[in-house]
Design a protein around this motif. Structure first.
Motif, PDB file in Angstrom:
ATOM      1  N   MET A 126       3.045   5.114   0.422  1.00 61.80           N
ATOM      2  CA  MET A 126       1.758   5.457   1.006  1.00 61.80           C
ATOM      3  C   MET A 126       0.639   5.387  -0.027  1.00 61.80           C
ATOM      4  SD  MET A 126       2.362   5.825   4.135  1.00 61.80           S
ATOM      5  CE  MET A 126       0.717   6.350   4.549  1.00 61.80           C
ATOM      6  N   ASP A 127       0.930   5.778  -1.270  1.00 61.63           N
ATOM      7  CA  ASP A 127      -0.079   5.663  -2.330  1.00 61.63           C
ATOM      8  C   ASP A 127      -0.434   4.205  -2.581  1.00 61.63           C
ATOM      9  OD1 ASP A 127      -0.147   8.384  -2.610  1.00 61.63           O
ATOM     10  OD2 ASP A 127       1.295   8.449  -4.266  1.00 61.63           O
ATOM     11  N   ASN A 130      -2.651   3.017   0.305  1.00 62.02           N
ATOM     12  CA  ASN A 130      -4.015   3.531   0.175  1.00 62.02           C
ATOM     13  C   ASN A 130      -4.771   2.824  -0.945  1.00 62.02           C
ATOM     14  OD1 ASN A 130      -3.618   5.386   2.244  1.00 62.02           O
ATOM     15  ND2 ASN A 130      -2.817   6.952   0.847  1.00 62.02           N
ATOM     16  N   GLU A 131      -4.066   2.545  -2.030  1.00 66.60           N
ATOM     17  CA  GLU A 131      -4.709   1.853  -3.148  1.00 66.60           C
ATOM     18  C   GLU A 131      -5.131   0.441  -2.747  1.00 66.60           C
ATOM     19  OE1 GLU A 131      -3.717   0.572  -7.800  1.00 66.60           O
ATOM     20  OE2 GLU A 131      -2.259   1.703  -6.601  1.00 66.60           O
ATOM     21  N   THR A 133      -5.734  -0.578   0.285  1.00 69.52           N
ATOM     22  CA  THR A 133      -6.837  -0.465   1.249  1.00 69.52           C
ATOM     23  C   THR A 133      -8.166  -0.231   0.539  1.00 69.52           C
ATOM     24  OG1 THR A 133      -5.294   0.463   2.882  1.00 69.52           O
ATOM     25  CG2 THR A 133      -7.652   0.788   3.276  1.00 69.52           C
ATOM     26  N   GLU A 134      -8.171   0.627  -0.468  1.00 66.70           N
ATOM     27  CA  GLU A 134      -9.397   0.894  -1.223  1.00 66.70           C
ATOM     28  C   GLU A 134      -9.857  -0.353  -1.974  1.00 66.70           C
ATOM     29  OE1 GLU A 134     -12.619   3.074  -2.319  1.00 66.70           O
ATOM     30  OE2 GLU A 134     -11.005   3.626  -0.917  1.00 66.70           O
TER      31      GLU A 134
END
Length: 218
Positions: A126-127, A130-131, A133-134
């Motif tokens: 998940m990290d 998210n990374e 996506t950012e």
């Protein structure tokens, strides 16, 4: 206890061999029972023959042997009942052991799956998502940022200029005179505009008549 009896493949094979042995013993007892029943029936027939010839002593001996055969038949029936009971217990224990082994296998598989996808791995995944996506958002923002001459334009100045244009347009609309009401609709028959009457040329007689009327009027 079940684990000690059937926990290993060798012990499970022994249990199956035991069931086979019990089945063989049961068949043997049934055969002996049938033989003894036939012997008891034969002694009855012998007793009847001795009775017809008035040999009471021999007839009684036949009936005694019949009773002994019947006792053995009853004993064999009890043996068969015990064997049936033992077979039912062993089959039930085998089914229970197979169920426990299946549950144990399922628990081991579930444990292995949980180990392969533990909470740390899920959090790490998940990290990473998210990374990524950012990073994608930053890339999109970088691509949408104006460059070159367009980057030098001041957004505040452009907005102020737009407000001036809107104010000027509003003042121009207020200074215009009120327009007259639109004329009513002209009805047109058959979708055609009515033609103007074409003046007709007067004849010589009509001219003379007009001149005469003028003179009389004078």
């Amino acid at each position: 206890m079940l684990n000690r009896l059937f926990g290993k493949p060798k012990q499970e094979a022994n249990a199956l061999a035991t069931l086979d042995k019990l089945n063989e013993t049961l068949e043997m007892l049934e055969k002996k029972e049938n033989v003894l029943i036939k012997k008891a029936a034969a002694e009855v027939e012998k007793a009847k023959e001795f009775t017809r010839v008035k040999n009471k002593r021999a007839a009684i001996q036949c009936l005694k042997r019949k009773r002994l055969y019947e006792q053995q038949v009853e004993q064999l029936g009890n043996f068969q009942l015990r064997i049936h009971d033992q077979m039912i217990m062993l089959e039930g224990a085998k089914a229970t052991t197979e169920t426990v082994d299946a549950l144990r296998t399922g628990a081991s598989a579930m444990k292995a799956m949980q180990k392969a996808t533990n909470i740390d791995d899920v959090d790490k995944t998940m990290d990473e998502i998210n990374e990524q996506t950012e990073n994608m958002k930053q890339i999109q923002e970088a691509l949408s940022t104006p460059i070159g001459a367009a980057a030098d334009f001041d957004e505040d100045e452009l907005e102020a200029e737009l407000e001036e244009l809107e104010s000027a347009e509003l003042e121009e609309q207020l200074l215009q005179p009120a327009s007259t009401a639109p004329a009513g609709p002209v009805s047109v028959l058959s979708g055609r505009v009515p033609a103007r009457p074409v003046p007709q040329k007067r004849t010589a007689e009509e001219d003379e008549l007009a001149a005469l009327q003028a003179e009389m009027a004078l």
